[in-house]
Motif scaffolding. Structure first.
Motif, short mmCIF file in Angstrom:
data_model
loop_
_atom_site.label_atom_id
_atom_site.label_comp_id
_atom_site.label_asym_id
_atom_site.label_seq_id
_atom_site.Cartn_x
_atom_site.Cartn_y
_atom_site.Cartn_z
N HIS A 57 4.30 11.13 0.57
CA HIS A 57 5.73 10.25 -0.05
C HIS A 57 5.40 9.00 -0.62
CE1 HIS A 57 8.29 13.27 2.61
NE2 HIS A 57 7.68 13.87 1.76
N THR A 58 4.83 8.13 0.40
CA THR A 58 4.64 6.84 -0.20
C THR A 58 3.34 6.41 0.69
OG1 THR A 58 5.88 5.70 1.51
CG2 THR A 58 6.90 6.00 -0.76
N TYR A 59 2.59 5.58 -0.25
CA TYR A 59 1.39 5.02 0.48
C TYR A 59 1.20 3.58 0.22
CZ TYR A 59 -3.61 3.92 2.00
OH TYR A 59 -4.66 3.64 2.59
N GLN A 60 0.87 2.65 1.30
CA GLN A 60 0.81 1.37 0.92
C GLN A 60 -0.57 0.76 1.62
OE1 GLN A 60 4.52 -0.72 1.88
NE2 GLN A 60 3.51 -2.71 1.88
N LEU A 61 -1.21 -0.10 0.92
CA LEU A 61 -2.45 -0.97 1.55
C LEU A 61 -2.31 -2.14 1.18
CD1 LEU A 61 -4.86 -0.17 3.16
CD2 LEU A 61 -6.04 -0.22 1.09
N ASP A 62 -2.16 -3.28 2.32
CA ASP A 62 -1.85 -4.67 1.81
C ASP A 62 -3.35 -5.30 2.71
OD1 ASP A 62 0.50 -4.39 0.77
OD2 ASP A 62 1.42 -4.07 2.62
N ARG A 63 -3.78 -6.02 1.99
CA ARG A 63 -4.97 -6.84 2.34
C ARG A 63 -4.37 -8.30 2.83
NH1 ARG A 63 -9.35 -3.75 2.47
NH2 ARG A 63 -9.50 -2.09 1.24
N ASN A 64 -4.89 -8.82 3.87
CA ASN A 64 -4.83 -10.32 4.20
C ASN A 64 -5.96 -11.17 4.33
OD1 ASN A 64 -3.36 -12.42 5.19
ND2 ASN A 64 -3.76 -12.12 7.14
N ILE A 65 -6.02 -12.00 3.32
CA ILE A 65 -7.26 -12.84 3.34
C ILE A 65 -7.44 -13.73 4.34
CG2 ILE A 65 -8.62 -14.30 1.96
CD1 ILE A 65 -7.93 -11.59 0.72
N GLY A 66 -8.91 -13.67 4.91
CA GLY A 66 -9.16 -14.75 6.31
C GLY A 66 -10.46 -14.49 6.46
N ASN A 67 -10.97 -15.43 7.37
CA ASN A 67 -12.29 -15.29 7.87
C ASN A 67 -12.51 -13.97 8.63
OD1 ASN A 67 -12.35 -17.95 6.86
ND2 ASN A 67 -13.65 -18.65 8.69
N THR A 68 -11.66 -13.47 9.23
CA THR A 68 -11.68 -12.24 9.88
C THR A 68 -10.56 -11.44 9.03
OG1 THR A 68 -12.54 -13.02 11.96
CG2 THR A 68 -11.54 -10.94 11.89
N PRO A 69 -10.98 -10.57 8.04
CA PRO A 69 -9.57 -10.06 7.20
C PRO A 69 -9.22 -8.92 8.00
CG PRO A 69 -11.96 -9.21 6.68
CD PRO A 69 -12.18 -10.25 7.64
N ASN A 70 -7.99 -8.74 7.78
CA ASN A 70 -7.04 -7.60 8.35
C ASN A 70 -6.38 -6.92 7.14
OD1 ASN A 70 -4.30 -8.79 8.33
ND2 ASN A 70 -5.51 -10.39 9.30
N THR A 71 -6.17 -5.71 7.30
CA THR A 71 -5.62 -4.78 6.44
C THR A 71 -4.26 -3.90 7.30
OG1 THR A 71 -7.59 -4.37 5.22
CG2 THR A 71 -5.84 -2.93 4.75
N ARG A 72 -3.47 -3.71 6.29
CA ARG A 72 -2.10 -2.88 6.84
C ARG A 72 -2.33 -1.66 5.98
NH1 ARG A 72 4.34 -4.42 7.09
NH2 ARG A 72 3.75 -4.40 4.80
N GLU A 73 -1.72 -0.70 6.69
CA GLU A 73 -1.79 0.61 5.92
C GLU A 73 -0.39 1.34 6.61
OE1 GLU A 73 -4.92 3.97 5.28
OE2 GLU A 73 -4.07 4.33 7.20
N ILE A 74 0.67 1.74 5.45
CA ILE A 74 1.61 2.43 5.87
C ILE A 74 1.59 3.76 4.97
CG2 ILE A 74 4.01 2.30 5.81
CD1 ILE A 74 3.91 -0.75 6.12
N LEU A 75 1.61 5.03 5.59
CA LEU A 75 1.87 6.27 5.07
C LEU A 75 3.01 6.87 5.27
CD1 LEU A 75 0.48 8.66 3.60
CD2 LEU A 75 -0.32 9.41 5.68
N LYS A 76 3.84 7.35 4.58
CA LYS A 76 5.06 8.14 4.83
C LYS A 76 4.68 9.53 4.16
CE LYS A 76 8.37 4.62 4.62
NZ LYS A 76 9.74 3.97 4.31
N PHE A 77 4.85 10.86 5.16
CA PHE A 77 4.34 11.98 4.76
C PHE A 77 5.34 13.05 5.14
CE2 PHE A 77 2.94 11.38 8.90
CZ PHE A 77 2.79 12.73 9.50
N ALA A 78 4.68 14.47 4.88
CA ALA A 78 5.44 15.65 5.34
C ALA A 78 4.24 16.40 5.44
CB ALA A 78 6.55 16.19 4.27
N SER A 79 4.23 17.55 6.48
CA SER A 79 3.34 18.49 6.56
C SER A 79 3.93 19.83 7.09
CB SER A 79 2.39 18.22 7.80
OG SER A 79 1.56 19.07 7.86
#
Length: 636
Positions: A487-509
């Motif tokens: 349904h939707t897919y989102q990927l956000d990256r946060n910049i930093g010395n130790t980077p982190n990423t947030r992923e959100i998936l809305k789906f059906a199966s």
């Protein structure tokens, strides 16, 4: 009668000439065939040092390949350039009975530019021969002679390159003037060679025989700490017409700074003005580094040339400024020049890069230990490391390629061994939460949110460059729900010395749960299923080495229809060891909600070999519990 004897003798001579060396496979000792993919029948290497600017490397190596798994050992690649010239090159091919069945001349090798379409690197070329093998076993005998006008890099000796390789005989011979001094260090053999003095020359000889292959053991330490090898360094040398000498890292680094780097960090007045304008209103030094690093990332393209191939001297910063591309040396030198224009000091740093953490030798200096360049930027309150070949790495992040290893930081007063930052099991995180709703037909809809940190932030490195169709295919691979609908897919990256990423998936199966009659069943853990199964080993030889640690935590909430009653859930399990842990639980909340918790931790480090059986048990437990299922029954 004499004629018959003469004919027989002539036939024997001809047969010997066809067979050449005795490469009949039946003559390989049986214990060398066990566990072996290939056997090195004979490996003869000669290094002839005639003067500090004149070195000849000759080698003749015969390798018997038993099956297709050994093909990589006979894919021959010989690099060359104006400083490294191939004088002769050929390959002979022998069948199982040691009979010569093929010859490959130098003209039969492919001749390719090491880096095509980049004019500044057209002098770096490579000869390639990749045989097409139809019948096994087969023996390839490579013979090559290379002339070099330098002695900075004396070839290392690694007679047994891997566990699956047996060696019948390997010899290294260094012939040099008595006045030409070399240092050497090694592992797994007697460092002291046989020495023969012949007038004004001396010959140093090392010889190894009868090295049997052995079974590969998962989670074993680095090969260079387990298999015999030697490294060499000259005391006095010539490189690209420039002489030098060193006996330690400080002296080596001082030579690199003075002979290879000095004067090559000059940029145009226009570029210098652009840099100053970019940071004119910025007071924070870390922010200045970030802006300049991102400027260089956007401007330049990376081309891959390892240190020993493209030479040790970087392109001038002004050349990179004009062409907007370069290898690691060039891009680091250029970024260093930009930082200098803004009043920030950065240091050129040699490292051995790769997924396995190979450190430069703490107490033995030699020019061939590194294969990559990064930058070290010391600020008032912290130090920043820069990977200048990446287009998207955040400032200060090195990643799995160069983290946690000894490197050589080159300053004006010489070379200094530093250690790059380590990303530990506490830093390399994958924290996931999911809410899934199941209907009476077994279909589900849901939302999955995952946070990646440290090296695990690289887990989604490729998805952003994919097309919409490619992205959907990729998501179906990493989220293996049946008939996945995104349904939707989102990927956000946060910049930093130790980077982190947030992923959100809305789906059906559709038909996630199997429903037959009143019963239904479904997997409790569809998101992080361990596939690794380690072999049991009764008598392990190596310590347990975990190269990279991580922590995975999964929390899944299932909402069930009120018509379903949960018939069974697995019992909870906790396994904890010094090197890691595993947890799994499934808890019924009320009548129609299930909370699933999974945790897997692996801690980097070296452990005694006796703990291997516990590591096997940890993976067995994960393999079994990760496939836990829930059975539900529909009420009448």
């Amino acid at each position: 009668m004499r004629k018959i004897v003469a004919v027989m003798a002539l036939f024997a001579v001809n047969l010997m000439s066809v067979r050449g060396q005795d490469y009949q496979v039946k003559n390989i000792p049986s214990h060398l065939k066990q566990e072996a993919t290939v056997v090195v029948r004979k490996d003869s290497r000669q290094i002839l040092i005639n003067a500090p600017d004149n070195m000849v490397y000759k080698f003749k190596k015969a390798i018997t390949v038993f099956d297709k798994n050994g093909r990589e050992y006979v894919n021959f690649k010989i690099p060359y350039n104006k400083s490294r010239k191939i004088k002769s090159l050929n390959v002979n091919v022998y069948n199982e009975w040691g009979i010569l069945v093929g010859k490959v001349k130098q003209s039969d090798f492919k001749d390719e530019s090491y880096i095509s379409n980049y004019s500044l690197f057209e002098d770096d070329r490579v000869k390639i021969y990749t045989p097409f093998i139809e019948t096994f076993p087969v023996t390839f005998e490579l013979e090559c002679e290379v002339a070099m006008n330098q002695t900075l890099i004396i070839p290392d000796w690694f007679p047994q390159p891997d566990e699956e390789v047996s060696v019948q005989q390997s010899t290294l011979e260094i012939s040099k003037p008595t006045t030409f001094q070399i240092n050497y260090t090694g592992y797994g053999l007697d460092d002291k060679p046989q020495i023969q003095t012949l007038g004004k020359r001396e010959v140093l000889t090392w010889k190894l025989e009868d090295l049997a292959a052995f079974k590969q053991e998962p989670y074993s330490p680095l090969l260079n700490t387990r298999l015999p090898n030697l490294m060499f360094s000259p005391v006095h040398f010539v490189y690209e017409g420039v002489s030098g000498n060193y006996s330690n890292w400080q002296e080596y680094g001082k030579w690199v700074n003075n002979a290879l780097l000095k004067g090559r960090d000059v940029i145009s007045k226009e570029t210098e003005a652009s840099v100053k304008n970019l940071v004119k209103d910025v007071k924070d030094k870390k922010e200045i580094v970030r802006l300049i690093y991102q400027y260089a990332q956007k401007k330049n393209r990376y081309i891959s040339v390892q240190i020993g191939i493209g030479g040790f001297m970087p392109m001038k910063a002004s050349e990179v400024d004009n062409v907007s591309y370069g290898d690691c040396k060039a891009l680091c030198n250029y970024t260093m020049a930009l930082l200098k224009a803004a009043g920030i000091t950065a240091y050129y740093t040699e490292v051995y890069a790769g997924g396995r953490k190979v450190s430069l030798h703490q107490s033995f200096a030699s020019g061939g230990q590194g294969n990559h360049i990064i930058l070290y930027v010391p600020l008032d309150t912290e130090a920043i490391w820069l990977e200048c070949t990446s287009k998207d790495s955040p400032v200060g992040y090195l990643g799995s390629f160069t983290q946690d290893r000894n490197v050589l930081v080159i300053k004006e007063d010489g070379g200094h061994i530093y250690k790059t930052p380590a990303y530990t099991w506490k830093d390399n995180l994958q924290i996931r939460s999911a809410n899934i709703t199941l209907d009476l037909g077994g279909n589900i809809v849901g939302k999955i949110e995952t946070k990646f940190a440290g090296i695990q932030s690289e887990n989604r490195g490729d998805i952003e460059v994919l097309s919409p169709v490619g992205k959907e295919t990729y998501l179906k691979k990493i989220f293996p729900f049946p008939s996945l609908g995104v349904h939707t897919y989102q990927l956000d990256r946060n910049i930093g010395n130790t980077p982190n990423t947030r992923e959100i998936l809305k789906f059906a199966s559709r038909e996630y749960a199997t429903v037959k009659g009143p019963y239904g069943q479904f997997d409790l853990n569809p998101l992080n299923v361990s596939t690794r199964q380690l072999p049991d080993t009764e008598s392990r030889k190596n310590e347990v080495y975990i190269n990279e640690g991580y922590t995975d935590v999964d929390s899944i909430s299932y909402s069930l229809p009120k018509e379903f009653k949960v018939e069974n859930l697995p019992i909870s399990i906790v396994k904890s060891y010094p090197f890691g842990e595993y947890e799994f639980s499934a808890q019924l909340i009320g009548d129609n909600k299930i909370l699933v918790h999974r945790k897997m931790v692996l801690k980097e480090g070296t452990y005694q070999k006796e703990v291997y059986k516990d590591l096997v048990e940890l993976y067995k437990t994960a393999y079994r519990y990760d496939r836990s299922r829930c059975i539900v029954k529909r009420a009448n």
